[in-house]
Design a protein around this motif. Sequence first.
Motif, PDB file in Angstrom:
ATOM      1  N   TYR A 169       0.869  -1.179   0.000  1.00  0.00           N
ATOM      2  CA  TYR A 169       0.000   0.000   0.000  1.00  0.00           C
ATOM      3  C   TYR A 169       0.907   1.232   0.000  1.00  0.00           C
ATOM      4  CZ  TYR A 169       1.313  -0.171   4.927  1.00  0.00           C
ATOM      5  OH  TYR A 169       2.040  -0.236   6.090  1.00  0.00           O
ATOM      6  N   PHE A 170       0.355   2.359  -0.365  1.00  0.00           N
ATOM      7  CA  PHE A 170       1.111   3.613  -0.321  1.00  0.00           C
ATOM      8  C   PHE A 170       1.115   4.095   1.124  1.00  0.00           C
ATOM      9  CE2 PHE A 170       1.950   4.571  -4.726  1.00  0.00           C
ATOM     10  CZ  PHE A 170       1.005   3.830  -5.417  1.00  0.00           C
ATOM     11  N   VAL A 171       2.323   4.278   1.682  1.00  0.00           N
ATOM     12  CA  VAL A 171       2.423   4.675   3.085  1.00  0.00           C
ATOM     13  C   VAL A 171       1.923   6.120   3.247  1.00  0.00           C
ATOM     14  CG1 VAL A 171       4.350   3.107   3.401  1.00  0.00           C
ATOM     15  CG2 VAL A 171       4.816   5.513   2.913  1.00  0.00           C
ATOM     16  N   THR A 172       1.738   6.501   4.504  1.00  0.00           N
ATOM     17  CA  THR A 172       1.076   7.778   4.814  1.00  0.00           C
ATOM     18  C   THR A 172       1.673   8.959   4.049  1.00  0.00           C
ATOM     19  OG1 THR A 172       0.734   6.902   7.022  1.00  0.00           O
ATOM     20  CG2 THR A 172       0.344   9.249   6.731  1.00  0.00           C
ATOM     21  N   ASP A 173       3.003   9.029   4.012  1.00  0.00           N
ATOM     22  CA  ASP A 173       3.653  10.173   3.352  1.00  0.00           C
ATOM     23  C   ASP A 173       3.269  10.289   1.882  1.00  0.00           C
ATOM     24  OD1 ASP A 173       6.855  10.059   5.141  1.00  0.00           O
ATOM     25  OD2 ASP A 173       4.972  11.116   5.570  1.00  0.00           O
ATOM     26  N   PHE A 174       2.789   9.175   1.305  1.00  0.00           N
ATOM     27  CA  PHE A 174       2.512   9.173  -0.140  1.00  0.00           C
ATOM     28  C   PHE A 174       1.045   8.915  -0.461  1.00  0.00           C
ATOM     29  CE2 PHE A 174       6.732   9.585  -1.805  1.00  0.00           C
ATOM     30  CZ  PHE A 174       7.543   9.135  -0.777  1.00  0.00           C
ATOM     31  N   SER A 175       0.215   8.824   0.556  1.00  0.00           N
ATOM     32  CA  SER A 175      -1.174   8.449   0.288  1.00  0.00           C
ATOM     33  C   SER A 175      -1.889   9.516  -0.548  1.00  0.00           C
ATOM     34  CB  SER A 175      -1.927   8.195   1.594  1.00  0.00           C
ATOM     35  OG  SER A 175      -1.820   9.320   2.438  1.00  0.00           O
ATOM     36  N   ALA A 176      -1.503  10.787  -0.337  1.00  0.00           N
ATOM     37  CA  ALA A 176      -2.192  11.861  -1.068  1.00  0.00           C
ATOM     38  C   ALA A 176      -1.853  11.845  -2.560  1.00  0.00           C
ATOM     39  CB  ALA A 176      -1.835  13.215  -0.469  1.00  0.00           C
TER      40      ALA A 176
END
Lengths: 661, 165
Positions: free
Chosen positions: B55-62
């Motif tokens: 999954y895309f981690v928090t820093d890259f979720s946007a």
Amino acid sequence: MKIRLAGWDSTGLRSPDVKLSLAEHGKVPRLVLLQMPNGTGKTTTLNLIQAAMTGSAANWTAEQIGDLQRAGATNPTGTFVLRLLVDTSPLVFEIHFDFVEGAAAYRTSSPSLGGVVEGWKCPPTVRRFLTESFASLFVFDAEFADRLLKPQFAEAERAIDALCQLDLLDRTAAVAESDWDRASRGQGARTPQGLNLYRNRRDSLEKREKDLSRALKGLKRNNELLKEEAAQHEKSIADRIAESQKFREQSQELRERVSNARLRLAAASLQVMAYVRQPQLLDDRFGRALIAFRDSLDRARLPEASSRQFFLELAEEAECICGRPISDHERGQILEHASKYLGDELAGVINAIKADIGQHVGGDVRVAERQLYKVSTHELGAAEAEYHEADTALQALTAEAFREDEEKQLMSIQAQITEKRGQIEENEDQIREIERSARSTDDENTLCLAAIRKQLREARDKIAEISNTVRMRQETVAIQQLAARSKIIARDKLREVLRVECNERLRRILANDPIQIKRIGQSLELEKQRGASVGQTLAVGYTFLTSVLHRGSHDFPLIVDSPAGSLDDKVRREVGAMIPVLCEQFTAFMIPTERPYFLQALESRGTDDIRYLTLFRKSSGTQTLIQGLPNHGVTQTTNAVLVDGRDYFNQFELADEPEES
Amino acid sequence: MSFRLRAEAGDWFKGIETKDGPIRTMFDQYYLCLMLGLATGRNERFPGAPEFVDYFVTDFSAVARLLVALLVIAEAKRLGVELADKGDVKRLLDDYLDPNHPANLTDQGFQKLNDYANGGFSELVEAVPERPRHVETFLQIYTALIADKMNNSDIWARYTEGASA
């Protein structure tokens, strides 16, 4: 529960066509004597009665079924219908034989089944008794009684097991085994040895986890100490430099500048990376490409207004949304072309992509942020330059101070700092290795703590799984041992109970010729004698069977082929007198030569409840018999004659049938 | 399927990855390699690369869906698909997008993204053979490298300001 034989019909089979009804007003006679010359089909009829009761014909081979066809006959099918009374309720089994296909099909009818149903469907209340092993106890030939006394046949043991359903205990053990097998399949280790292997692995991993955790703490603590020492050394150098009036001010100023520059540099790095994580800022062309992509999706009208789901659902309708009927042709076309459209959910993702592009990349937002990104990269450059400058100046000052340090203490302290920094870096390498995320290539020798913990979790899960399996295995074995032991105990107790009961009855029945059962093992072992006379054997056999069958509150019919057989006069009298006492319904298939002495003995307790039937085939050899039939009680079919009545029964004389059945 | 990056990347970045620093996660490393791979169009299959997250981690979720879109753009160029061709674009979207996956990627999508990340790491070590020791220096080198590669890229040149698309 009482099971009674109420009659049967046979059509198109090698035995004569006959419709035989025993029941009158819901009652069946206590004794039914069916006299048939040899070759009339006694054995065949008995086999069919058993097959109808138990459903076993469904498993017969084509050859077995073919053997039921009358020799020379061309009829492709035959039927056998057996009528029983279960208490007062009728239960009818019908077997339809197809000689061409070599197959047998059943129908069953019973009020409890709601009428006629296809297949052999035994009502639950009586199912346990209509099994092959149980039915063979009350549908048999007279040789069966003889086999009860012969250990090699183990018939006595089989009879007890069948009656008391001791096979249920065997089935319980088998079910436990197959349950365990199903539950443990695919789990690899299923034994205590396999469990130990995993336990050893778990213990080894636990030790490794502890060692690594301890090592990590040690490394961190060591690094803290080293950093502190290095810092103290650096301070010591700074202090020594500051002791010198020449260097004091400049040194302090430069240290402050370096410290501030370091902070500025850290902040700038964080800020730049925050922008780098946004691809549309990392390079403007990424942003423009995303905008162009979104525009091309819009031009292509993606996602479409209609989705694949719309067309799939439309294909299920009878009419199109325009009102036209949808035939199979239109339906096929719709389904074929539906695949060209995007699904609902994928359309949602595309819309979300377009929205994100609009939100993050579009217009003024992008321009402003791009500008900020440029500023931050400049800032990073400037902060680094400033740091290097301040650090370089400080290092130059420090070097000068070192040169002027005649005792070389500063150099010595610096060497210690360098050594400690080297150690710190090594420790940090190890710390990084211990603290990194797990990789799929990590084995049990890895330094990565997360990987060891993952392997430890897996080993513990596996142990739990195997433990459950091993425990389940132990429970399965316990159940099987319990079942086996219960069977032995139950059988032993039943044997003793039956022995006592049989002996009491034998004392009454054979008062003039006493015989007692010494022991019931696999067979019946007689007291004080190895074998018995024919009469004694039959007496013991019938006594045992009826005792077994009448345990509990159930009654079963005895249906016997040639009950008197080759018995002499005396024995016939004994057996004939015994039978009415032993059972509630006795049906004998007998030949005319069995009548003398046997019939009189049977009739000794009255003739009211005895049905006398004579059945013979129509053939050239029986023409004279047909001409001499009585006026009443005669039923004829195309190939057989059935005469109901005592007088005809007693006078009937016929050698063997010309046709062998 | 998951995001995967060869183990050497971890070793290469270890001097500049810190818990509280600018480069703090495996995904940061992956992203930096990925963007270089997309910029150059270099994609290399590396079988057995260790997986880390799916999954895309928090820093890259946007920006997750932006990265997916950039993958589609790069692949369209690689495969010679015109973005104006509705049918081809739909096929690409079907190939790489999975609406039922948290990362919105099919296995093929993951695989291709991983290929670009591995290709990008190759680009990185060719440009910076010595593993970096100072993150601030690295970031400056990296941003300049990206700009340089984008300038010389077939895929992205058309998107230069003033250029015809």
